[in-house]
Design a protein around this motif. Structure first.
Motif, short mmCIF file in Angstrom:
data_model
loop_
_atom_site.label_atom_id
_atom_site.label_comp_id
_atom_site.label_asym_id
_atom_site.label_seq_id
_atom_site.Cartn_x
_atom_site.Cartn_y
_atom_site.Cartn_z
N UNK A 313 78.18 -93.10 -29.53
CA UNK A 313 78.59 -91.70 -29.39
C UNK A 313 80.09 -91.65 -29.17
N UNK A 314 80.71 -90.56 -29.67
CA UNK A 314 82.14 -90.36 -29.40
C UNK A 314 82.38 -88.92 -28.93
N UNK A 315 83.33 -88.78 -28.04
CA UNK A 315 83.69 -87.48 -27.46
C UNK A 315 84.44 -86.64 -28.50
N UNK A 316 84.12 -85.32 -28.54
CA UNK A 316 84.74 -84.41 -29.49
C UNK A 316 85.69 -83.42 -28.81
N UNK A 317 85.19 -82.66 -27.83
CA UNK A 317 85.99 -81.62 -27.20
C UNK A 317 85.25 -81.08 -25.99
N UNK A 318 85.94 -80.17 -25.26
CA UNK A 318 85.34 -79.52 -24.09
C UNK A 318 85.65 -78.04 -24.11
N UNK A 319 84.75 -77.25 -23.52
CA UNK A 319 84.94 -75.81 -23.33
C UNK A 319 84.60 -75.46 -21.89
N UNK A 320 85.16 -74.34 -21.38
CA UNK A 320 84.72 -73.88 -20.06
C UNK A 320 83.20 -73.69 -20.07
#
Length: 410
Positions: A313-320
């Motif tokens: 797995x790889x990290x893409x992004x974050x949101x509140x």
């Protein structure tokens, strides 16, 4: 004859011949004479007068749409789809992109207040499964392959119902809840190869045994997805900072291993909870992970991607903090949280805030992203009961929205 008289007669003949009417051709009539055209301004004025006559005035009457109990929708690219109310008390089917719905509930389906919890899975507009727990270790499974016109019922006495996931018409899996105690949740995993008519239990927690075969009894297992009859994923939460509760089997559930998301921010400092495993294809899955300060409110929802059936797995992004999200492809997805909508069109690498233009009396409760363009949104006028709901549709990935009549036919 006198020449003078002859000349007078000849002149009279010519004069009389000039008074004879012309002969009409076959395509003419006596009334086919040219008339002067009316002045263009007079003609336009006359036309406006006729159009604005009281007898021909068209009055636009606003359409009043009645709220419905439709809550979770699963609509597909061909216009077929399903919807269920919040309490799973009925099943509805559509064949025209959600404009009209018909109730197609199995005749023996009971209210969830009378029996145990119900779970559903819809593969396309024709194939669906409804599982209803009837006892501590018994269940009824209803299966249809004709849009709910007919259902096949199978009863089982060795597992309660649980989360359903079907990879195709034949291959499916079920994660059944066997009970919760002291921060632990015991589960079983069952696999079917014939569309749900028969099942093989491939994994079960034994409370008296310390051998959990890699899937801990501790923690809550909130999400389950089957990629094929060998590979499945389980996600959930455990109150331990820095531990991603994401497990994978490639042996039909017989053994499990923990997965990690490379690059996940602050992974060692926060409690991490898997809130959604979104299968956008095989072997592609996007997982949503909420991060919590220990004993605090969630601060972010992080998105991770696998393209090898959960091996890495790889990290893409974050949101509140996001309440729910959905992806129609590896490119397009929508997310909702704190009253705001976000759209990604680059595979969750970046997001833009969008405004559906909802009325202040409406609360968003469900997203159904069909593909890169078609999206459905359910809102409710009653967040307590979730029975007074409205359905919206966007054909440009959530940029513009229109309300769908969503009438339930008798």
């Amino acid at each position: 004859m006198n020449k003078r008289i002859f000349l007078v007669i000849l002149m009279l003949s010519f004069m009389l011949s000039g008074c004879v009417q012309p002969t009409l051709t076959p395509t003419q009539s006596p009334t086919d004479t040219e008339q002067p055209l009316p002045d263009k301004t007079e003609q336009t004025a006359a036309s406006k007068t006729e159009q604005s006559s009281p007898e021909e005035t068209v009055v636009s009457v606003p359409v009043v749409l009645e709220p419905s109990p439709l809550y979770k929708t699963s609509i597909f690219e061909d216009g077929g789809g399903w919807a269920i109310p919040f309490d799973h008390s009925a099943v509805y089917n559509t064949t025209d992109f959600g404009v009209h719905w018909a109730e197609v509930s199995p005749s023996d389906l009971k209210s969830s207040n009378e029996f145990g919890p119900m779970y559903s899975e819809f593969l396309d507009g024709e194939h669906g499964w409804i599982c209803q727990t009837t006892g501590e270790a018994s269940s009824n499974l209803f299966t249809t392959s004709d849009k709910g016109s007919t259902w096949t019922q199978a009863s089982f006495d060795y597992f309660p119902c649980g989360q359903l996931s079907f990879a195709n018409e034949a291959e499916g899996g079920m994660l059944s809840d066997l009970g919760v105690a002291a921060g632990s949740q015991y589960v079983s995993v069952s696999i079917t190869n014939d569309g749900g008519q028969t099942w093989q239990q491939t994994f079960t927690h034994e409370p008296a045994s310390l051998d959990d075969r890699g899937l801990p009894s501790s923690g809550i297992k909130s999400d389950f997805v089957l990629l094929n009859n060998n590979i499945a994923l389980v996600g959930g939460s455990v109150p331990i900072s820095g531990s991603l509760y994401l497990y994978r089997t490639q042996t039909k559930g017989d053994s499990w291993s923990q997965a990690g998301c490379s690059g996940l921010p602050d992974a060692d400092e926060f409690e991490l909870t898997v809130v959604d495993l979104d299968r956008v294809g095989v072997p592609d899955v996007i997982v949503s992970v909420r991060s919590y300060p220990f004993d605090g409110e969630p601060i972010n929802t992080n998105f991770c991607l696998t393209t090898d059936a959960g091996a890495t797995w790889k990290y893409l992004s974050s949101l509140p903090d996001i309440e729910f999200s959905d992806f129609g492809s590896l490119t397009t997805g929508l997310a909702y949280g704190n009253g705001k909508f976000y759209l990604t069109q680059d595979g969750a690498k970046s997001w833009q805030e969008i405004d559906p233009g909802l009325d202040s009396t409406e609360t968003a409760v469900w997203l159904n992203v069909v593909n890169d363009d078609l999206v459905y949104l359910t809102t409710t006028l009653d967040p307590v009961t979730l029975e007074q709901n409205l359905l919206y549709k966007s054909e440009n990935a959530g940029i513009d929205w229109e309300i769908v009549p969503a009438s339930i036919d008798e």
